[in-house]
Design a protein around this motif. Sequence first.
Motif, PDB file in Angstrom:
ATOM      1  N   VAL A  27       0.840  -1.198   0.000  1.00 45.46           N
ATOM      2  CA  VAL A  27       0.000   0.000   0.000  1.00 45.46           C
ATOM      3  C   VAL A  27       0.881   1.257   0.000  1.00 45.46           C
ATOM      4  N   ASP A  28       0.818   1.985  -1.114  1.00 42.51           N
ATOM      5  CA  ASP A  28       1.540   3.244  -1.268  1.00 42.51           C
ATOM      6  C   ASP A  28       0.791   4.065  -2.303  1.00 42.51           C
ATOM      7  N   ASP A  29       0.615   5.354  -2.053  1.00 39.27           N
ATOM      8  CA  ASP A  29      -0.221   6.151  -2.948  1.00 39.27           C
ATOM      9  C   ASP A  29       0.519   6.709  -4.161  1.00 39.27           C
ATOM     10  N   HIS A  30       1.803   6.416  -4.300  1.00 40.20           N
ATOM     11  CA  HIS A  30       2.554   6.833  -5.482  1.00 40.20           C
ATOM     12  C   HIS A  30       2.770   5.618  -6.391  1.00 40.20           C
ATOM     13  N   ILE A  31       2.176   5.659  -7.571  1.00 36.49           N
ATOM     14  CA  ILE A  31       2.162   4.493  -8.456  1.00 36.49           C
ATOM     15  C   ILE A  31       3.572   4.055  -8.846  1.00 36.49           C
ATOM     16  N   LEU A  32       4.425   5.005  -9.207  1.00 37.83           N
ATOM     17  CA  LEU A  32       5.773   4.634  -9.630  1.00 37.83           C
ATOM     18  C   LEU A  32       6.587   4.064  -8.472  1.00 37.83           C
ATOM     19  N   VAL A  33       6.444   4.657  -7.294  1.00 38.42           N
ATOM     20  CA  VAL A  33       7.132   4.139  -6.106  1.00 38.42           C
ATOM     21  C   VAL A  33       6.652   2.725  -5.810  1.00 38.42           C
ATOM     22  N   ARG A  34       5.337   2.543  -5.891  1.00 36.19           N
ATOM     23  CA  ARG A  34       4.758   1.226  -5.626  1.00 36.19           C
ATOM     24  C   ARG A  34       5.283   0.181  -6.616  1.00 36.19           C
ATOM     25  N   ALA A  35       5.389   0.577  -7.858  1.00 38.24           N
ATOM     26  CA  ALA A  35       5.899  -0.353  -8.874  1.00 38.24           C
ATOM     27  C   ALA A  35       7.338  -0.750  -8.579  1.00 38.24           C
ATOM     28  N   GLY A  36       8.145   0.226  -8.154  1.00 38.57           N
ATOM     29  CA  GLY A  36       9.535  -0.078  -7.819  1.00 38.57           C
ATOM     30  C   GLY A  36       9.661  -1.005  -6.627  1.00 38.57           C
ATOM     31  N   ILE A  37       8.853  -0.744  -5.596  1.00 37.55           N
ATOM     32  CA  ILE A  37       8.887  -1.591  -4.400  1.00 37.55           C
ATOM     33  C   ILE A  37       8.402  -3.000  -4.740  1.00 37.55           C
ATOM     34  N   ARG A  38       7.359  -3.074  -5.550  1.00 31.32           N
ATOM     35  CA  ARG A  38       6.832  -4.392  -5.949  1.00 31.32           C
ATOM     36  C   ARG A  38       7.899  -5.192  -6.688  1.00 31.32           C
ATOM     37  N   SER A  39       8.618  -4.532  -7.572  1.00 36.11           N
ATOM     38  CA  SER A  39       9.682  -5.217  -8.313  1.00 36.11           C
ATOM     39  C   SER A  39      10.749  -5.759  -7.368  1.00 36.11           C
ATOM     40  N   LEU A  40      11.120  -4.957  -6.355  1.00 37.93           N
ATOM     41  CA  LEU A  40      12.105  -5.408  -5.370  1.00 37.93           C
ATOM     42  C   LEU A  40      11.578  -6.596  -4.575  1.00 37.93           C
ATOM     43  N   LEU A  41      10.328  -6.500  -4.157  1.00 35.58           N
ATOM     44  CA  LEU A  41       9.740  -7.575  -3.356  1.00 35.58           C
ATOM     45  C   LEU A  41       9.696  -8.888  -4.124  1.00 35.58           C
ATOM     46  N   GLU A  42       9.323  -8.805  -5.396  1.00 36.36           N
ATOM     47  CA  GLU A  42       9.161 -10.032  -6.176  1.00 36.36           C
ATOM     48  C   GLU A  42      10.488 -10.605  -6.646  1.00 36.36           C
ATOM     49  N   SER A  43      11.585  -9.893  -6.360  1.00 33.21           N
ATOM     50  CA  SER A  43      12.915 -10.445  -6.628  1.00 33.21           C
ATOM     51  C   SER A  43      13.403 -11.292  -5.455  1.00 33.21           C
ATOM     52  N   ILE A  44      12.644 -11.245  -4.348  1.00 35.09           N
ATOM     53  CA  ILE A  44      12.991 -12.025  -3.157  1.00 35.09           C
ATOM     54  C   ILE A  44      12.329 -13.398  -3.259  1.00 35.09           C
ATOM     55  N   ALA A  45      13.071 -14.427  -2.988  1.00 35.11           N
ATOM     56  CA  ALA A  45      12.558 -15.793  -3.097  1.00 35.11           C
ATOM     57  C   ALA A  45      11.343 -16.004  -2.208  1.00 35.11           C
ATOM     58  N   ASN A  46      10.335 -16.689  -2.744  1.00 36.13           N
ATOM     59  CA  ASN A  46       9.124 -17.095  -2.007  1.00 36.13           C
ATOM     60  C   ASN A  46       8.241 -15.915  -1.582  1.00 36.13           C
ATOM     61  N   VAL A  47       8.437 -14.758  -2.204  1.00 30.71           N
ATOM     62  CA  VAL A  47       7.611 -13.596  -1.907  1.00 30.71           C
ATOM     63  C   VAL A  47       6.703 -13.300  -3.102  1.00 30.71           C
ATOM     64  N   GLU A  48       5.420 -13.079  -2.827  1.00 27.85           N
ATOM     65  CA  GLU A  48       4.461 -12.743  -3.883  1.00 27.85           C
ATOM     66  C   GLU A  48       3.589 -11.569  -3.434  1.00 27.85           C
ATOM     67  N   VAL A  49       3.555 -10.521  -4.237  1.00 27.32           N
ATOM     68  CA  VAL A  49       2.652  -9.398  -3.983  1.00 27.32           C
ATOM     69  C   VAL A  49       1.308  -9.761  -4.610  1.00 27.32           C
ATOM     70  N   ILE A  50       0.315 -10.042  -3.773  1.00 31.12           N
ATOM     71  CA  ILE A  50      -0.967 -10.526  -4.285  1.00 31.12           C
ATOM     72  C   ILE A  50      -1.958  -9.406  -4.578  1.00 31.12           C
ATOM     73  N   GLN A  51      -1.793  -8.263  -3.915  1.00 29.20           N
ATOM     74  CA  GLN A  51      -2.653  -7.113  -4.149  1.00 29.20           C
ATOM     75  C   GLN A  51      -1.865  -5.847  -3.834  1.00 29.20           C
ATOM     76  N   GLU A  52      -2.299  -4.735  -4.418  1.00 31.98           N
ATOM     77  CA  GLU A  52      -1.686  -3.454  -4.087  1.00 31.98           C
ATOM     78  C   GLU A  52      -2.752  -2.373  -4.141  1.00 31.98           C
ATOM     79  N   SER A  53      -2.482  -1.271  -3.458  1.00 30.91           N
ATOM     80  CA  SER A  53      -3.444  -0.187  -3.387  1.00 30.91           C
ATOM     81  C   SER A  53      -2.731   1.118  -3.061  1.00 30.91           C
ATOM     82  N   GLY A  54      -3.402   2.228  -3.381  1.00 33.06           N
ATOM     83  CA  GLY A  54      -2.886   3.532  -3.013  1.00 33.06           C
ATOM     84  C   GLY A  54      -3.801   4.251  -2.053  1.00 33.06           C
TER      85      GLY A  54
END
Length: 221
Positions: free
Chosen positions: A10-37
């Motif tokens: 959950v972050d209200d800045h779309i580009l920031v959220r996209a960057g964080i999601r990319s980092l998270l999904e580079s971690i083994a066994n981590v899945e971002v199932i939903q996101e919101s702002g």
Amino acid sequence: MSEKITIILVDDHILVRAGIRSLLESIANVEVIQESGDGIEALSLLRAHEPTLLILDISLPGLNGLEVARSVTKMKTKTKILMLSMHSDIEYVAKALTIGSHGYLMKESAVDELETAISTLMSDKQYIGKNIDLQMVDKLKGDSNQDSDLIELLTSRQRQILQLIAEGYSTREIALRMNVSIKTVETHRAHIMSRLNIFDIAGLVRFAIRSKLICLNEEPH
């Protein structure tokens, strides 16, 4: 981290959220199932999906991250809460931990610290970012101030309405956003003013800033 970790981000800045999601999904066994702002939507998503971890920014429209965390801690859920924020003010850190967040990490932190924070929380331990003064946080957690005491007099619905008022929403807009009648919003506003002993909008806005419902760097509605 061997077990799968599901995350709502959950972050209200779309580009920031996209960057964080990319980092998270580079971690083994981590899945971002939903996101919101949006803080209100975040609570709905959490109820529907019950993730392993909720990663929250503080500055969110409608319901800020601290209020989202406060609501989550009252639910019967095993979801861990990690605040990921640009705010280095230790008052934010202390408040986040006091209301039940399991960790606090600065957005300016090194990339590998995000993985460390998640791993620590999954081990049922608290994680505080390396660049945060723990002694000052502990001191503030034990302190009380008038605004903190007063905010506790308000219900979660009243705190939400107060935030929306401070963000510049009109009574009609608040009613539409919360799916309630204008009369209901007016009644809540009257109760808020009575409990806080503040009887003008400017005063409510100042109180919302002091009590961390909104941040000075947030843009008005």
